[in-house]
Design a protein around this motif. Structure first.
Motif, PDB file in Angstrom:
ATOM      1  N   ASP A 134      -4.108  -3.500  -5.604  1.00  0.00           N
ATOM      2  CA  ASP A 134      -3.582  -3.735  -4.250  1.00  0.00           C
ATOM      3  C   ASP A 134      -4.506  -4.729  -3.540  1.00  0.00           C
ATOM      4  O   ASP A 134      -5.709  -4.742  -3.792  1.00  0.00           O
ATOM      5  N   THR A 194       0.833  -1.209   0.000  1.00  0.00           N
ATOM      6  CA  THR A 194       0.000   0.000   0.000  1.00  0.00           C
ATOM      7  C   THR A 194       0.865   1.257   0.000  1.00  0.00           C
ATOM      8  O   THR A 194       0.572   2.233  -0.708  1.00  0.00           O
ATOM      9  N   THR A 247      -4.599  -3.148   4.697  1.00  0.00           N
ATOM     10  CA  THR A 247      -5.610  -3.297   3.638  1.00  0.00           C
ATOM     11  C   THR A 247      -6.573  -4.420   4.010  1.00  0.00           C
ATOM     12  O   THR A 247      -6.145  -5.464   4.497  1.00  0.00           O
TER      13      THR A 247
HETATM   14 MG   LIG Z   1      -1.916  -2.866   2.324  1.00  0.00          MG
END
Ligand SMILES: [Mg+2]
Ligand SMILES: Nc1nc2c(ncn2[C@@H]2O[C@H](COP(=O)(O)OP(=O)(O)OP(=O)(O)O)[C@@H](O)[C@H]2O)c(=O)[nH]1
Length: 467
Positions: free
Chosen positions: A115, A27, A89
């Motif tokens: 992602d 990220t 995430t």
């Molecule tokens: Mg992440």
């Protein structure tokens, strides 16, 4: 797609998937890269080392094409700019934009960057196996193959030898997963155990807990975690002899496995396999900190990911892809991974003199895994070291094993481990130590994050020939 009235009448499509374990830096890497694409400065992110055609312009940001969720770059960037790293995430997301490189180009690039939560990658072993039986045999095979897994898995095998009541089998498997989690060993499948189907991490589900022993923490996780879509949908791997002895249990697990695979795993696995390029992030510093058990687990995990994605084109598919491309004047591409970049992230955690060693360690880890793919298919592979947000520095006269960085307590100057020339044969957690700095970022948006080698990664992502 062709736009005859535009200065760039042609548009090419490119999608890049970022894969790597949780905490490997996906990220942050994506956020920093996008910040540079939005405010491209050729001096800070040189895209053409000859300097002749180095201008990148972001024309528009577009809705995602490969998954439902947009990558929340503004939220991540805002956190970085107040010296906080992005939140972990919890779902698949995509950043998509239209770009033009150079002043004379006839092409725009429709670029997708994907992602995902690192935990879900452990489920690639599920994506790879259409049947519960195949998955069971592979997972249990990995547990038997490496000594550090075998030790953790022994109580599970003991349970299967004496008691096949469903609740006991599931609790024994969750205890195995909780033990792997407590040792940061990333082979936790189904991943719902550490990140539930809604994206809630197991530590958040447990809530704040009083300080307790490791054994107590494992017990709590094993009680509360879920290995399946819900508590009534759990499954655990069963060896062939147990499947024979307990056919009803095996059949129930097989059905739940299928539902888990279809609903949770295949959507993101397919999105990844459709990418043109993969950027595989490996946090070599965390592997050194974690000991040889973590290196072995990471290797097993990378093998599973690459087996599912099966990067590269066989000679027959290469011919077919060339024909499709020629017949469509290059506007249609065969969706399949053809280039892989292995990236050692957080290069700012090691001293400048050790960056070559960092690259060597990365290559030594990944070459044996990618070699079988390279030997039989057309595939481009790169190895890079990158710091997406360079957050350490040193000053003239500092000792060679010293780095400076910011922490919540202010600036510190601390010794860091020097890197070995090769992976040691045997090393326990704690032998190597590297800094955990706060991110240091300019607040003015026209500035961009300081980095190490992000330009080389950008050239790979944009398929500029010289990486
Ligand atoms: Mg992440
Ligand atoms: N020093 C340094 N630390 C970094 C850098 N990038 C990431 N980190 C550290 O690594 C942590 C994890 O980074 P993320 O980008 O959130 O990792 P991720 O791969 O997205 O992790 P998941 O979302 O859990 O899959 C951050 O919170 C930072 O502590 C970097 O460029 N330099």
């Amino acid at each position: 797609m062709i736009h005859p009235l535009r200065r760039q009448p042609f548009r090419s499509r490119r999608s890049v998937g970022l894969v790597g374990l949780f905490y490997s830096g996906k990220t942050v890497l994506l956020t920093s890269l996008i910040a540079h694409l939005r405010n491209h400065d050729p001096d800070r992110l040189p895209l053409d080392p000859s300097g002749s055609d180095d201008e990148l312009t972001l024309l528009d940001e577009l809705p995602p094409a490969l998954c439902a969720e947009r990558f929340d770059v503004d939220d991540h960037y805002n956190r970085l700019s107040v010296a906080d790293w992005p939140a972990k995430t919890d779902r698949l997301s995509e950043y998509r934009a239209e770009l033009v490189i150079g002043r004379k180009s006839w092409w725009t690039i429709d670029l997708s960057l994907v992602d995902l939560p690192g935990e879900r990658l452990a489920d690639m072993v599920i994506a790879r196996h259409p049947t519960f039986e195949g998955w069971s045999d592979t997972v249990l095979g990995v547990f038997r193959k490496f000594a550090e897994f075998a030790e953790v898995a022994r109580p599970y095998f003991d349970t299967l030898g004496r008691n096949l009541a469903e609740d006991d089998v599931l609790l024994a498997y969750r205890t195995l997963l909780a033990t792997l989690h407590s040792r940061f060993m990333p082979f936790i499948s189904p991943s719902s155990f550490v990140l539930d189907p809604e994206g809630v991490p197991i530590d958040a589900r447990l809530g704040p807990s009083p300080p307790c022993s490791v054994a107590e923490a494992i017990r709590r996780k094993a009680e509360r975690g879920t290995c399946g879509l819900s508590s009534s949908e759990q499954f655990a791997p069963l060896p062939a002899d147990v499947r024979e002895r307990a056919p009803e249990l095996a059949a129930a697990f097989a059905q739940r496995y299928q539902r888990y695979r279809t609903q949770l795993v295949l959507p993101f696995a397919r999105a990844l396999a459709r990418c043109d390029d993969l950027v595989v992030l490996v946090d070599v510093t965390v592997l050194l900190e974690g000991g040889h058990g973590m290196v072995n687990a990471n290797r097993a995990f990378l093998e599973q990911v690459l087996s599912y994605v099966d990067p590269g084109l066989s000679p027959g598919r290469q011919l077919y892809a060339a024909a499709v491309s020629a017949l469509s004047f290059g506007l249609t591409r065969l969706e399949h991974v053809r280039r892989v970049a292995f990236v050692a992230t957080k290069a700012d955690r090691v001293v400048r003199d050790d960056r070559d060693r960092l690259l060597d360690l990365l290559s030594r880890l990944t070459r044996p895994i990618i070699r079988p793919h390279l030997a039989t298919k057309h595939l481009t592979v790169e190895h890079l070291i990158v710091a997406a947000v360079n957050s350490t520095w040193s000053e003239p006269g500092d000792p060679p094993d010293m780095l400076r960085y910011n922490t919540p307590r202010g600036e510190v100057k601390a010794p860091v481990s020097r890197l070995p020339d090769d992976w040691p044969d045997h090393f326990d957690p704690g032998r190597f130590r590297f800094p955990r700095p706060e991110p240091s970022l300019p607040r003015a948006r026209i500035k961009v994050p300081p980095h190490i080698n992000l330009d080389r990664l950008a050239r790979f992502v944009l398929d500029k020939k010289t990486v």
